[in-house]
Each structure stands twice: as C-alpha cells, then as structure tokens.
Write an enzyme that holds these catalytic residues in place. Structure first.
Site, PDB file in Angstrom:
ATOM      1  N   ASP A  20      -9.038   5.667 -11.115  1.00 51.14           N
ATOM      2  CA  ASP A  20      -7.982   5.803 -10.110  1.00 51.14           C
ATOM      3  C   ASP A  20      -6.635   5.658 -10.826  1.00 51.14           C
ATOM      4  OD1 ASP A  20      -6.113   5.661  -8.159  1.00 51.14           O
ATOM      5  OD2 ASP A  20      -7.031   3.980  -7.060  1.00 51.14           O
ATOM      6  N   ASP A  92      -2.945   1.862  -2.594  1.00 55.99           N
ATOM      7  CA  ASP A  92      -2.628   1.470  -3.968  1.00 55.99           C
ATOM      8  C   ASP A  92      -3.189   0.104  -4.367  1.00 55.99           C
ATOM      9  OD1 ASP A  92      -1.016   3.665  -3.288  1.00 55.99           O
ATOM     10  OD2 ASP A  92       0.450   3.162  -4.833  1.00 55.99           O
ATOM     11  N   HIS A 135       3.042  -7.453  -1.953  1.00 51.86           N
ATOM     12  CA  HIS A 135       2.849  -6.285  -1.070  1.00 51.86           C
ATOM     13  C   HIS A 135       1.832  -6.539   0.040  1.00 51.86           C
ATOM     14  CE1 HIS A 135       5.311  -3.869  -3.659  1.00 51.86           C
ATOM     15  NE2 HIS A 135       4.529  -4.095  -4.714  1.00 51.86           N
ATOM     16  N   ASP A 172      10.847  -8.354  -8.881  1.00 50.98           N
ATOM     17  CA  ASP A 172       9.916  -7.269  -9.191  1.00 50.98           C
ATOM     18  C   ASP A 172      10.602  -5.948  -8.832  1.00 50.98           C
ATOM     19  OD1 ASP A 172       6.623  -6.911  -9.416  1.00 50.98           O
ATOM     20  OD2 ASP A 172       7.597  -5.328  -8.247  1.00 50.98           O
ATOM     21  N   HIS A 174       9.349  -3.437  -7.345  1.00 58.42           N
ATOM     22  CA  HIS A 174       8.902  -2.877  -6.066  1.00 58.42           C
ATOM     23  C   HIS A 174       9.359  -3.769  -4.921  1.00 58.42           C
ATOM     24  CE1 HIS A 174       5.952  -1.425  -9.097  1.00 58.42           C
ATOM     25  NE2 HIS A 174       6.078  -0.292  -8.415  1.00 58.42           N
ATOM     26  N   ASP A 265       8.079  -5.686 -13.922  1.00 58.01           N
ATOM     27  CA  ASP A 265       8.158  -4.225 -13.989  1.00 58.01           C
ATOM     28  C   ASP A 265       9.600  -3.762 -13.842  1.00 58.01           C
ATOM     29  OD1 ASP A 265       8.170  -5.123 -11.391  1.00 58.01           O
ATOM     30  OD2 ASP A 265       6.357  -4.042 -10.788  1.00 58.01           O
ATOM     31  N   TYR A 305       3.955  -4.009 -16.160  1.00 52.65           N
ATOM     32  CA  TYR A 305       2.852  -3.165 -16.611  1.00 52.65           C
ATOM     33  C   TYR A 305       3.002  -2.654 -18.024  1.00 52.65           C
ATOM     34  CZ  TYR A 305       2.133  -3.941 -11.773  1.00 52.65           C
ATOM     35  OH  TYR A 305       1.972  -4.586 -10.593  1.00 52.65           O
TER      36      TYR A 305
HETATM   37  C1  SS9 Z   1       1.291   4.398  -9.499  1.00 55.75           C
HETATM   38  C2  SS9 Z   1       1.692   3.953  -8.152  1.00 55.75           C
HETATM   39  C3  SS9 Z   1       1.357   2.532  -7.993  1.00 55.75           C
HETATM   40  C4  SS9 Z   1       1.607   0.670  -6.590  1.00 55.75           C
HETATM   41  C5  SS9 Z   1       2.437  -0.205  -7.397  1.00 55.75           C
HETATM   42  C6  SS9 Z   1       2.210  -1.631  -7.036  1.00 55.75           C
HETATM   43  C7  SS9 Z   1       3.029  -2.539  -7.872  1.00 55.75           C
HETATM   44  C8  SS9 Z   1       2.858  -3.915  -7.509  1.00 55.75           C
HETATM   45  N1  SS9 Z   1       2.095   5.474  -9.951  1.00 55.75           N
HETATM   46  N2  SS9 Z   1       1.851   2.024  -6.818  1.00 55.75           N
HETATM   47  S1  SS9 Z   1       3.949  -4.997  -8.325  1.00 55.75           S
HETATM   48 ZN    ZN Z   2       6.004  -4.318  -8.889  1.00 60.20          ZN
END
Ligand code: SS9
Ligand code: ZN
Length: 987
Positions: A20, A92, A135, A172, A174, A265, A305
């Site tokens: 995935d 996700d 999240h 973060d 996001h 990130d 990441y």
């Molecule tokens: C991959 C999309 C990932 C989820 C990211 C969750 C980050 C949590 N291109 N989307 S810190």
């Molecule tokens: Zn994140």
C-alpha cells in the site's frame, strides 16, 4: 528535576503487511533510528528512563467511543483478510495483529510522561511512540493513527491532575484534525496546528483545516490553524508563526501543561511535508515553549518519515528539553510572502478572541480560495516523488557540546555561590597594561581597585564564553545604566524607552518581548546577550525570569547577566534560570494596556522593513523590491536623461560637471543593483558632491507610478483643497505647492483652529525656511506627544521631498481625524545615499506611509459597540432588533420598512428620510439623491443626514459617512444608536 524519556521497543513490533503505497512510509525503523540516535549522542543517558504501560479501557474512552474500542480490540485475532477488510473502513491507515497492543502502549507511554511531569518528578520529557495519534477520531482510525495519544493525554491531565488549561502544539506537517474535533467547543484546551494545506489540495483535504476554523461555542478562539499554502517553508516561516501567532496567544492563555504533537515530517527532507526547515529549528521551537506552564512540556512523537531528518530532529528536541541552550539559529532571511499571508490570516481571524492580536490587520479577502477541483496535483502531492528524495541534502546539525562550566558567577566573597554554578576567579589578576586599559575606557578617576578587578573578571569571562568554555555568567555587583538591553554594537533595545516599565504592566512587556524583542534578536543573531537587571525589578521577578529564559535562545546560550549589588536575593533564581530551569508561569495574561500596544505596534511597523522577522502581513513593498532587483538584473531600466539621478542632482540644487554626473549615475546603478544590502562604493572624495555624513533620500521612480501611492496623493490633494476652499487655495502638485510652507501653514491653521505667527507672503528662501520652521515646530509639538514618528524636516520639505511631505500630511490627517479614507498599507521605496568616511553608501528602504484605517483612526477609542461586537455577539441581535423596531416605527409612516440594518442604510436615503420624520420636516428632494448610484452620491447622502442630525442638536456621529456606505456595521450601529437615544420617546 530531569527530562523523562519514555520508550519501549515493543512499539517497533508492528508493520504494514501488504502493499500500500499510501502507508509504506510508516515503518518500525522510525522509532528505532530515533532512539538509537538519542543513545549514540549520549542524550538518552542524560534522561530519566520511564517505562511504558498499556492504557486502560477507561483511558481510551476519554476520547474514543466504546464501539470503536470494541472494534479495534478484535484486530489481534484477525487474519490477514479480515485485517485488510477492517482497514478498508478508514483512510490512510493499516492494521496489524500487534497494533492494538502498541496503540495502548503509545497512550500509556504518553500518560506515564504526563504523570511524571504533572507531579514534578521530572521537569519535562519526550515519549517516542508508534502508532502516532493526532489523526484518529472518536470512532475512526486515520492517517497511521489508531488512538489519539495527545488528545487523551489532555483529557487525562485535566481529570487526574487538575490541569485547568492545556496547550497542544501540533508541529507535525499534517493537520491533526482528530485533536481539533475533540476539543472543538472546549476552551480549556487550546489546540494549535500548522500544516501543509495548499488551499485544501493536500491530505487530509479538509475545509476545516483552514485558518477560519477557530472552534465553536465556548471554544471559539481556542483552535488555531495556520495552513501552509506552499511547500518549502523554512526556519524563518516557522519562527514567524511562533512569534506572531502561537507565542502571544499561548502566553495570554497561560497553560498549566504544554503537550507537543511532535511530528517531524515538518523538517527538511520529509517525503510528506516537502518543507525546508532544518532539524535545529526544533531546538528553538522547543525552547520557546519551555518557559510556559512553569516548564511542564511533554513532547509526544507523531509523524516524521525521513529517517535521517527524523533522528536529527528528535535529538534537537530532547537536547533542548534537557536544558542545553539551542544552537545559533540558521538561515533566518525572513518569512516568505505565502507564510506571511498565513500569519496574517490567522492573526486577523483570531483578533477578536485574543487581546494580544488586537492590532492584527483586517482579514485579507484573497485567502479563502476554494479547493482545486481537479484534486491533488503535481509530483509532490502524492508523496511519490522518488527522484526528489535523492536530491535533498542538508548539513548535519553541529553537535551542541556542553562547556565544562555552564554557569559561572562573579561574586563578592561574602555572597555564597548558587547551587550548580561555579564561582569564577581567574588565577591571575589583571596586569598593569590591562588595568590601565580598563581604567582608561571604563572607569572614572576616583573608582577603586575593586571595580578594576570586577571588570577584569567580566572581560575574562566573556573571553571564556567566546571560546565556549562557559555558557552563562552572572557577574555581580554591577551598577547598570540601562533597564534591559540586548547589547552589541548594532542592536540595542532599551525597553524603558519603548514601553512603560515599572507601571505594573507585565502583559505589555511580555507581549513586546515575544513580538518584538525575540524576532529582532533572532534575526540579529548576536554572539552574546547582555542582560542587565533593572534596579527594583523584584516586583516583577517572574517577568525577569521569563526574559532570562527566553533570551537564552539567541546566542547559543551565551548570556551575560549583570545584577546590582543590592539584589543579592535574585542571584540564586536568576542562576537557576540560566541553568535551564523554567521560569515560573505568569498565569493567563490580561489585555495589555492600549498605550503599550500602540507604541509596540508603531515600533514594529517602523522596524519591519529592516527586520523581516517582525512582519505579520504580506507586504507590497517586498514584492516591489524583488521586482526591482529583477528588473535591474536585466538591465532593463535607467534611461539616462530622466533617471532618478538627474532628479537627485536637482535636489542638490547644484550644477554638476559631467564627471560628477557619471559618478552619480554609477552610484545610482549600484543603488538599484544592490537593493537589499546597502553596498559600499569606492569613490574619490573630491569627486563626490556630498559632504561627509550627509544623507540624500529620493523617492524611487517606480514607486511614484504605484497606483496606491497615486491614489494616496489624490486623496490628500482633494482633502487639502476642500479644507482650504475658503482660502481660495487650490493645490495641484504636492511637491511644488507645499515646499514653501504657505499651504502647510494655512492647512495647519485651519485644522488647529488657531493662527500661527508667521509672515504672510514671501519669496526669499531664507524667510520661506523660517516660516516652514515655525509651522513644523507647531506641528511637531502637537503630534509628537501622541507618538507620531516625525519623518520630515525643514530641509526635506523645502527640497520638495515628496515622501516627507506625504508623511507629514498623512500624520496631520490621522491626528485631526480628517473625513477622508486614506488607502491602506501604502508603501514606497526610497533610495538613500549616505556619505560615510568619504564613501557613498546607497540602499533601498521601504517606507510605510499608511497602515490600516483602524490604526489610523486611532483604534483605541473604543465604545460600547466595540465591546458589544467583540464580547457579546449574542446580545448584538437584541440591539439590532430594538433598533429595527425603532426605525420602522417612524419609517412606516412613509410605508417603508427596514429588515436589515447592515445594508439598508448604506446609501443614506433612509437616514435622510428618517431625520425628516424625527424632526418633522420635509427634506427637499434636490438636497440629496433619492436613487444614488455612485459611491460619492451615497457618501453625499449620508453626510447630508449627518448634517441634519447636527442641526437637530445631536452629537457629531462617531462614524464617517464613507464607513456607513462601505457597510461597516459598527459605524451604522453607532449612527442609529445615536438617533435611538435621542428620539426613542418621540412619536
Ligand atoms: C501518502 C499519503 C499519506 C497519510 C499521512 C499521515 C501522516 C500522519 N502520500 N497520508 S503524521
Ligand atoms: Zn504528519
């Protein structure tokens, strides 16, 4: 008091079991490399190890639903097919048979940390956990998150440790929408998040991640989103948000606990974030939060990441939590336009909730763009970009080596050395040369050897700091001459001049420290911070300690604090602060005093052109500057004859030899080519026209063509002409018509209502200048006490310097509250040519001629409506209804009815008619426009209605006709309320 580190490698024992691409980034190595880096650098060894535990059901249920918990509980027993199917329900995220166990450990680790910190067993700490949490929602896993670790921790701290206010800082990249939803209407938890947004085209693509989601109900104002609408944000952008959004609000909020959703990130190299902030920025972000809540800070890992930047960033965070001063901040050029737009949007949408933001400008209209219809685009949006991954490189952060002595004290023998510090006494005293030098430069004849010794010790200590053998020192005794200074040869801030120190306004000073002192200090990047403890500062020890703590972020901890002889008591606590102990919390702060805010804001506006980290709004000036350098680079401008140099020569009023002209031409070109850093050009002294230390200022020709600037000129000319109508003076050109002082004299006399003692008509230059001198003296005497900066002089006005003339007129218009609308945020570029040591230095400087209407109108005159609109919007409707009832009672007589206050009075017709009804007369139709079409016609109507009101004996309305026409609710309400109070009993 130490720093806790909570970690267990059990949390590395789950992973993605199927293919995935969305989830492949979230790997067990994230935790392994982070922990290993801490161990290898010796940081883990300096922390207090705290074991993890599993969270209880009850703890999970603090945030999540029982149904969801029951669902997740089954996952350890699922086979691959079932796990995949279970995963399908959410976005996700992936499940694994061991993830439920790890998710419970992640919560438990976080709560263990909260327990240690809240009970004072440790000062602060970090929990390295997987899965992340921010999240996940009441009944949903999302974005690699299963349970919301930090949200649960906030509820837990309130419930079990009596925390009244919890601040969550989510750095973060996001948006932690799970946390936002959890505390949407809860004012006891302030949630701050910045996140890659790109106008909703970046995951999780939510409308509610934008800056205008501020929380709801009682929680309104307690949710702060700063969306990044571009990738590539860097250190300056992050710091700008801290200085101008997060920190002022956080200090006003006054949390009992700070939780950091510490995702990395947001660091350079991350395949998700695509940002450019370097790992050392996290040292500063951490440090800037460490004096809140008495230092109770819990950092909890979320994303991150890129394994390299993740590990480096974790180390920077932990080392700072341990109390080591942050390294020299790097790459601080100033925030980019897009970041400033985000800062501005967040500040303006929150200004009604936080007093510290009351100066924020109006919300910009261009920010709320809809999401891109065609979904995520570009190679960067999907995290795929393999090719880019390779390209990103950054230097490894330098090791922050602790010196053998952290804090040294220079003390008289009688004063005992503070715990943890070292008494400094160099083996040898000053030799005769050194003594003579010290005496010559620093001491009066009469002073004795004790002072020579002391001064010598101080210089020796500074020398040690330079060699990084000592971080801080606190010599004593010392008699300070300044209240507080960040001292160096270039930057010296004396708060005493800026703000009233000693009047008990801790708030004002604190906000100034955050919004002014820190950004200045960071951008200046000093090698040493010299802090002088003011006499009698004991009353505000807490503030002193906050400053001492915060300022250690500036010079890699090189701080020299000078304390007076009679302040022995403060040595211990100040030293403890230098040793890395947090300053005590100031509690939640009240609104700063309006005068403080005003002077602070003025100073910020004045300094921001030179110190971009002070900016809070995107500025037209910066765009211009960039365009100009680009144009200059292409060599596309500067026609010889009409170049600004010709003008410059003209203002000098001399004939020039052709050699001089070409030299000046050259200098001018340099001025254009090096607009950011004033460059130094070597020119033979005889060849230059200017005298030593002279300075010439010239409006840049491109600025002259700027539409906003032209608009401003027109408004000012129209205003002068209407004021001086009776004098039969008509001004056409400000430079030509103002320089001799005649018009300025008349204008000032008209506005002031008194005559000046000056000659009436004059041709001679000397008499003209004398007259100007008198006029300007009067003007300055009137304006200066109100804090207007004086940006003009007799010479500048007489030499027809348009910038000076406009500054003067704008200040007069503001001071006398001229009934005109000055265009907002008009800035121009000026070319400054200075002569120093025989060399010409040239540079471009942005001058802000106007700010916001609200500022210019003197926003401090608040009245009941401000209060009503700001603090009791619910009552507003009651007021509106009674006003509607009142006006309709009268308008009904003409068969007219109003349903909406905002818009229906804007063209002035109803206002005029209403006055006729109230005063019982017929208003002749030729006096106003019954069906006005243009703005001017509407303004005429409203102004006419105002005249009728004043004829009727009412007070002059506290609003301007233009504002009513512009649908400004407050102004309309003020006008109607004025009518209501006077006529409510008439039929
Ligand atoms: C991959 C999309 C990932 C989820 C990211 C969750 C980050 C949590 N291109 N989307 S810190
Ligand atoms: Zn994140």
């Amino acid at each position: 008091m130490g720093t806790a580190l909570v970690y267990d490698d059990e949390m590395t024992k789950y992973k993605l079991l199927w293919v995935d691409p969305v989830c492949e980034l979230e790997v067990p190595e994230r935790l392994q490399v982070s922990h290993q880096a801490l161990v290898r650098s010796g940081l883990a060894g300096r922390c207090v190890p705290v074991p993890v535990r599993e969270a209880t059901d009850e703890e999970v249920l603090l945030v999540h639903s029982a149904e969801y918990l029951e669902g997740v509980k089954k996952t350890p027993f699922m086979d691959l097919e079932d796990l995949m199917a279970f995963t399908q329900q959410y976005g996700d995220v992936y499940f694994h048979p061991n993830i439920y166990h790890c998710a419970k450990l992640a919560i438990g680790a976080t709560l263990q940390l909260v327990d240690r910190v809240m009970t004072g067993k440790v000062r602060n700490g970090m929990a390295l956990v997987r899965p992340p949490g921010h999240h996940s929602q009441t009944s949903q896993a999302n974005g690699f998150c299963v349970f919301n670790n930090v949200a649960i921790a906030a509820q837990y701290a309130k419930k079990h440790h009596g925390a009244k206010r919890v601040l969550i800082v989510d750095w973060d990249i996001h948006h932690g929408q799970g946390i936002q939803y959890c505390f949407e209407d809860d004012p006891s938890v302030l949630y701050f998040s910045w996140h890659r947004y790109e106008h909703q085209s970046f995951w999780p693509n939510l409308r509610e991640s934008d800056f205008d989601s501020v929380g709801s109900g009682k929680g309104a104002g307690f949710n702060i989103n700063v969306p990044w609408n571009q990738v590539g944000m860097g250190n300056s952008d992050y710091l700008a948000v801290f200085f101008h959004v997060l920190l002022p609000v956080a200090y006003e909020f006054g949390p009992d606990l700070v939780l950091i959703s510490a995702g990395f990130d947001s660091a350079i190299g991350d395949p998700e974030g695509h940002m450019c902030a370097t790992p050392d920025i996290f040292a500063h972000l951490t440090h800037l939060l460490m004096n809140l809540a008495g230092g109770k800070v819990c950092a909890v890992l979320e994303g991150g990441y890129n394994l390299t930047s993740l590990a480096q960033s974790v180390c920077q965070t932990v080392q700072t939590l341990l109390g080591d001063p942050p390294p020299h901040p790097a790459n601080l050029g100033g925030p980019c336009e897009s970041a400033l737009e985000s800062v501005h949007s967040a500040r303006s949408v929150h200004k009604k909730y936080w007093s510290c933001l009351q100066h924020a400008g109006e919300p910009s209209t261009k920010t709320c763009r809809p999401a891109q219809q065609d979904g995520p685009q570009g190679p960067q949006s999907n995290g795929g970009g393999e090719a880019q991954k390779e390209a990103i490189a950054w230097p490894e952060p330098l090791q922050r080596v602790a010196p053998s002595v952290r804090t040294a004290l220079v003390l008289p023998d009688a004063v005992p050395c503070a715990d943890g510090c070292e008494r400094f006494s160099p083996a040898e005293g000053p030799d005769s040369m050194a003594t003579a030098g010290l005496r010559k430069h620093f001491l009066k004849e009469s002073e004795d050897g004790v002072n020579v010794k002391l001064l010598y010790n101080i210089t020796a200590l500074v020398g040690k700091m330079e060699k990084n053998e000592v971080w801080h020192c606190l010599p004593f005794p010392f008699v300070p001459s300044y209240v507080l200074c960040v001292c160096s040869k270039h930057l010296h801030i004396n708060f005493n001049h800026t703000l009233t120190y000693g009047c008990g306004d801790t708030v004002g000073l604190m906000q100034a420290a955050l919004g002014l002192l820190l950004p200045l200090g960071y951008q200046y990047a000093p090698g040493l911070v010299l802090l002088v403890r003011p006499p009698g500062c004991r009353a505000r020890e807490d503030l002193w300690l906050q400053l001492t703590g915060l300022l250690q972020g500036l010079a890699a901890g090189h701080t020299l604090v000078l304390v007076q002889e009679n302040e022995t008591a403060s040595v211990g606590i100040t030293a403890s602060c230098l040793l890395g102990n947090a300053a005590p919390s100031l509690g939640s702060l009240a609104a700063p005093g309006p005068e403080d805010v005003e002077s602070f804001e003025r100073l910020r506006l004045r300094l921001q052109t030179d110190w971009p980290l002070l900016q809070t709004t995107e500025t037209w000036g910066r765009q211009r500057l960039r365009k100009m350098s680009a144009a200059a680079a292409r060599g596309a401008r500067m026609k010889k004859d009409e170049s600004f140099l010709g003008k410059l020569g003209g203002t000098l009023g001399r004939r020039k030899k052709s050699k001089e002209v070409s030299d000046l031409h050259e200098e001018g070109k340099n001025a254009i080519n090096a607009p950011l850093l004033p460059s130094t050009i070597e020119i033979h002294p005889e060849d230059t026209l200017m005298e030593e230390n002279a300075e010439r200022v010239m409006l840049d020709p491109t600025s002259r063509e700027n539409l906003k600037f032209k608009d401003l000129l027109k408004v000012l000319i129209d205003w002068i002409n209407s004021e001086l109508e009776e004098e039969r003076i008509i001004v056409k050109d400000l430079e030509e018509d103002c320089y001799d002082g005649q018009v300025l004299q008349k204008l000032f006399e008209k506005l002031w209502g008194k005559k000046l003692n000056v000659a009436e008509v004059t041709q001679s230059e000397i008499v003209q200048k004398q007259k100007l001198q008198t006029v300007l003296e009067a003007v300055n005497l009137l304006l200066q006490p109100h804090g207007w900066p004086i940006e003009w002089s007799v010479d500048s006005i007489h030499s027809k310097n348009l910038v000076a003339i406009v500054f003067l007129l704008v200040s007069l218009a503001m001071h006398f509250q001229a009934p005109i609308r000055l265009p907002e945020h008009v800035s121009v570029q000026v070319v400054v040519v200075k002569k120093r040591d025989g060399l010409l230095q040239t540079g471009l400087v942005t001058k802000e001629l106007t700010t916001t209407t609200e500022m210019m109108l003197g926003r401090f005159e608040r009245d009941a409506f401000d209060t009503l609109l700001d603090h009791a919007p619910d009552k507003l409707n009651v007021v509106k209804t009674s006003l509607i009832t009142f006006v309709n009672k009268h308008l009904n007589k003409l068969n007219l009815e109003v349903t909406e206050l905002e818009s229906q009075f804007a063209d002035g017709v109803y206002l005029v008619l209403l006055m006729g009804l109230l005063e019982d007369y017929f208003v002749p139709l030729y006096n106003f426009f019954l069906t006005p079409e243009s703005f001017e016609q509407k303004v005429h109507n409203v102004a006419f209605a105002f005249e009728l009101m004043q004829d009727g004996g009412l007070k002059k309305p506290k609003a301007r006709p233009e504002d009513v026409v512009n649908l400004n609710l407050k102004s309309t309400l003020r006008v109607l309320y004025n009518l209501f109070t006077n006529y409510k009993n008439s039929d």
